[in-house]
Design a protein around this motif. Structure first.
Motif, PDB file in Angstrom:
ATOM      1  N   THR A 274       0.833  -1.211   0.000  1.00 30.05           N
ATOM      2  CA  THR A 274       0.000   0.000   0.000  1.00 30.05           C
ATOM      3  C   THR A 274       0.859   1.250   0.000  1.00 30.05           C
ATOM      4  N   MET A 275       1.940   1.266   0.771  1.00 26.09           N
ATOM      5  CA  MET A 275       2.826   2.428   0.798  1.00 26.09           C
ATOM      6  C   MET A 275       3.510   2.643  -0.561  1.00 26.09           C
ATOM      7  N   GLN A 277       2.269   1.759  -3.453  1.00 31.03           N
ATOM      8  CA  GLN A 277       1.233   2.253  -4.357  1.00 31.03           C
ATOM      9  C   GLN A 277       0.938   3.729  -4.105  1.00 31.03           C
ATOM     10  N   MET A 278       0.827   4.112  -2.840  1.00 36.12           N
ATOM     11  CA  MET A 278       0.559   5.514  -2.518  1.00 36.12           C
ATOM     12  C   MET A 278       1.720   6.409  -2.947  1.00 36.12           C
ATOM     13  N   GLN A 279       2.969   5.948  -2.755  1.00 39.45           N
ATOM     14  CA  GLN A 279       4.128   6.729  -3.167  1.00 39.45           C
ATOM     15  C   GLN A 279       4.157   6.911  -4.676  1.00 39.45           C
ATOM     16  N   LEU A 281       1.501   6.949  -6.632  1.00 40.43           N
ATOM     17  CA  LEU A 281       0.434   7.891  -6.972  1.00 40.43           C
ATOM     18  C   LEU A 281       0.831   9.317  -6.618  1.00 40.43           C
ATOM     19  N   ILE A 282       1.556   9.493  -5.508  1.00 37.02           N
ATOM     20  CA  ILE A 282       2.006  10.837  -5.126  1.00 37.02           C
ATOM     21  C   ILE A 282       2.981  11.386  -6.158  1.00 37.02           C
ATOM     22  N   ASP A 357      -5.012  13.486  -0.070  1.00 40.93           N
ATOM     23  CA  ASP A 357      -5.572  12.180   0.291  1.00 40.93           C
ATOM     24  C   ASP A 357      -4.525  11.078   0.133  1.00 40.93           C
ATOM     25  N   PHE A 358      -3.746  11.146  -0.938  1.00 34.81           N
ATOM     26  CA  PHE A 358      -2.691  10.147  -1.135  1.00 34.81           C
ATOM     27  C   PHE A 358      -1.636  10.235  -0.026  1.00 34.81           C
ATOM     28  N   SER A 361      -3.053   8.855   3.215  1.00 32.81           N
ATOM     29  CA  SER A 361      -3.103   7.392   3.190  1.00 32.81           C
ATOM     30  C   SER A 361      -1.709   6.794   3.386  1.00 32.81           C
ATOM     31  N   PHE A 362      -0.708   7.378   2.729  1.00 34.72           N
ATOM     32  CA  PHE A 362       0.658   6.886   2.906  1.00 34.72           C
ATOM     33  C   PHE A 362       1.110   7.056   4.356  1.00 34.72           C
TER      34      PHE A 362
END
Length: 482
Positions: A274-275, A277-279, A281-282, A357-358, A361-362
């Motif tokens: 998840t981290m 994926q969030m990174q 997206l950021i 939001d990203f 979440s991260f």
């Protein structure tokens, strides 16, 4: 294994099991007290309540285990000190550090087991617990027909019961208002007595009425009756039976896949994914911002004539793009520019909110990843406080050790909660927020261990009394000399 080590381990295991069960029971009672209104009166089967309590107990292990280690270690070494067994151990040439060593190994094993529980068992328990609790709280009350209230629990029906007997099934002075459907016209039913019960498959609620009247209005103009006027019909009946569908009121389970995206339901591997994926997206969102804004930018060709002079290496531009425009054109230029600026502002705001939001979440995933390890380390840190504290106070049982352990645990838990919340909100880094409670109590444990190893009278009231008496005597002598 030496007999002394075996004695210490036995002295620790028994109070640990007892205190763990007591703490789990207290936390379970707090759970029931908190959600009693959401569970009582909704017609749950007994096994649903037991299943929810089982999952709640599993989620409480993260709180009960460190508190049990702290309390049992204080009780163990307090009891040894109260019975002068620690004095005998020290007189035999065994230091307190060596006496604590076997217990420390047991707590390390316990901490490793706590990590595996937090990694593999706790996410599944959280998933089961929160999904079942959600369904239980969303479930409508099983008291479908309360007394003296117009109930709209069933679609197309409004039912009022004036009074019910103690059995909850016998009804008195019942009024039923039925709405019009495709198959039946609306009607009003009044009955002196009635009875309600569920069908064998729990899919329907059966209503039986005695000694009542039914009023019905139906449209006219049928094939056999060309009269277009409405018809009013009244029936008197001795017995009538209606079957109401409980489909929308039955206890239905929501798919657990709807809750799997929460970080409490993930293990370390899922949190790492998840981290990542969030990174990603950021980074991609930040790189695409210029591309989205570029479509709103317009470039104009400026003639060379307006550039009239060059001063110290730069060109001075005397005439602007609006110098030759009429007032109406200037107003149109300004309106267009403002419109473009607002469009860019709205676009950037949407992109900024999405990026926030990203980042949130991260940040939450990283904080939850750190929390996976704090449960194990907190057991060790609290043991470093409990063992020397018990050796210092020299009191066993459930009296003073309980008070001291609760005070230390409340301090630890409050700092832990504040730190984790600050980490999720971004006020602290994920590492600092998750580990701040352990960083605070560990020096306290080291200080207490030093005091216990040197036979400190840290909690001896007589030593403080002598200190203040000596201080007052010195102060009095100085006053007399003056």
């Amino acid at each position: 294994m030496k007999k002394l080590h075996l004695l210490l381990i036995k002295s620790f295991i028994r109070p640990f099991i007892v205190t763990f069960m007591i703490v789990m029971f207290v936390l379970l009672m707090l759970f029931l007290w908190k959600y009693i209104d959401d569970l009582i009166g909704k017609g749950f089967e007994w096994y649903v309540i037991m299943e929810l309590m089982l999952y709640a107990s599993a989620t409480n292990v993260a709180m009960a285990l460190p508190l049990s280690v702290l309390l049992s270690s204080i009780m163990t070494y307090g009891s040894l000190g109260e019975n002068y067994e620690l004095v005998a151990i020290k007189s035999a040439g065994i230091s307190l550090t060596r006496a604590v060593a076997p217990m420390f190994i047991v707590v390390i094993i316990l901490s490793v087991a706590a990590f595996f529980f937090s990694e593999y068992m706790l996410p599944k328990a959280n998933l089961k617990y929160y999904s079942l609790l959600w369904d239980a709280r969303e479930q409508k009350s099983a008291n479908f027909l309360p007394e003296g209230v117009f109930s709209n629990s069933f679609p197309n029906y409004t039912i009022r019961v004036e009074k019910k007997d103690d059995d909850g099934q016998t009804l008195h002075d019942v009024t039923v208002y039925s709405k019009s459907t495709d198959n039946t016209p609306p009607f009003v039913l009044k009955s002196k007595t009635g009875k309600m019960y569920r069908s064998n498959d729990n899919r329907y609620l059966i209503l039986e009425f005695q000694d009542g009247i039914r009023y019905e209005e139906s449209p006219g103009g049928s094939t056999f009756n060309p009269d277009p006027r409405q018809k009013f019909t009244r029936w008197r009946f001795k017995y009538a039976r209606y079957k109401l569908d409980l489909k929308g009121l039955a206890f239905n389970r929501t798919s657990e896949s709807s809750f799997k995206s929460a970080f409490q339901m993930m293990d370390t591997k899922q949190l790492k994914d998840t981290m990542k994926q969030m990174q990603h997206l950021i980074d991609s969102s930040a790189n695409l911002n210029l591309g989205f804004v570029r479509g709103y930018m317009k470039y104009y060709s400026i003639p060379a004539k307006p550039f009239t002079s060059t001063i110290k290496g730069y060109t001075k531009y005397n005439r602007g793009i609006m110098s030759d425009a009429m007032d109406a054109q200037k107003q149109a230029y300004l309106t267009s520019a403002l419109s473009e600026a607002r469009s860019i502002q709205d676009l950037l705001k949407q992109r900024s909110d999405r990026l926030d939001d990203f980042v949130k979440s991260f940040r939450s995933a990283f904080a939850q990843y750190q929390v996976k390890f704090t449960l194990s380390v907190s057991c060790l840190a609290l043991f470093l406080i409990g063992a020397p504290m018990g050796a210092i106070i020299r009191k066993g049982g459930l009296g003073l050790p309980v008070v001291i352990s609760v005070i230390f645990f409340l301090i630890f838990y409050i700092i832990k909660t504040i730190g984790e919340k600050a980490a999720h909100e971004g006020n602290l880094s994920g590492i600092a927020g998750a580990w701040i409670s352990i960083l605070v109590i560990t020096p306290v444990g080291i200080f207490l261990s030093y005091k216990a190893s040197t036979d400190s009278t840290l909690f001896d009231a007589e030593s403080y009394k002598r200190f203040f008496e000596k201080l007052f005597s010195v102060f009095k002598k100085k006053q007399d000399l003056k």
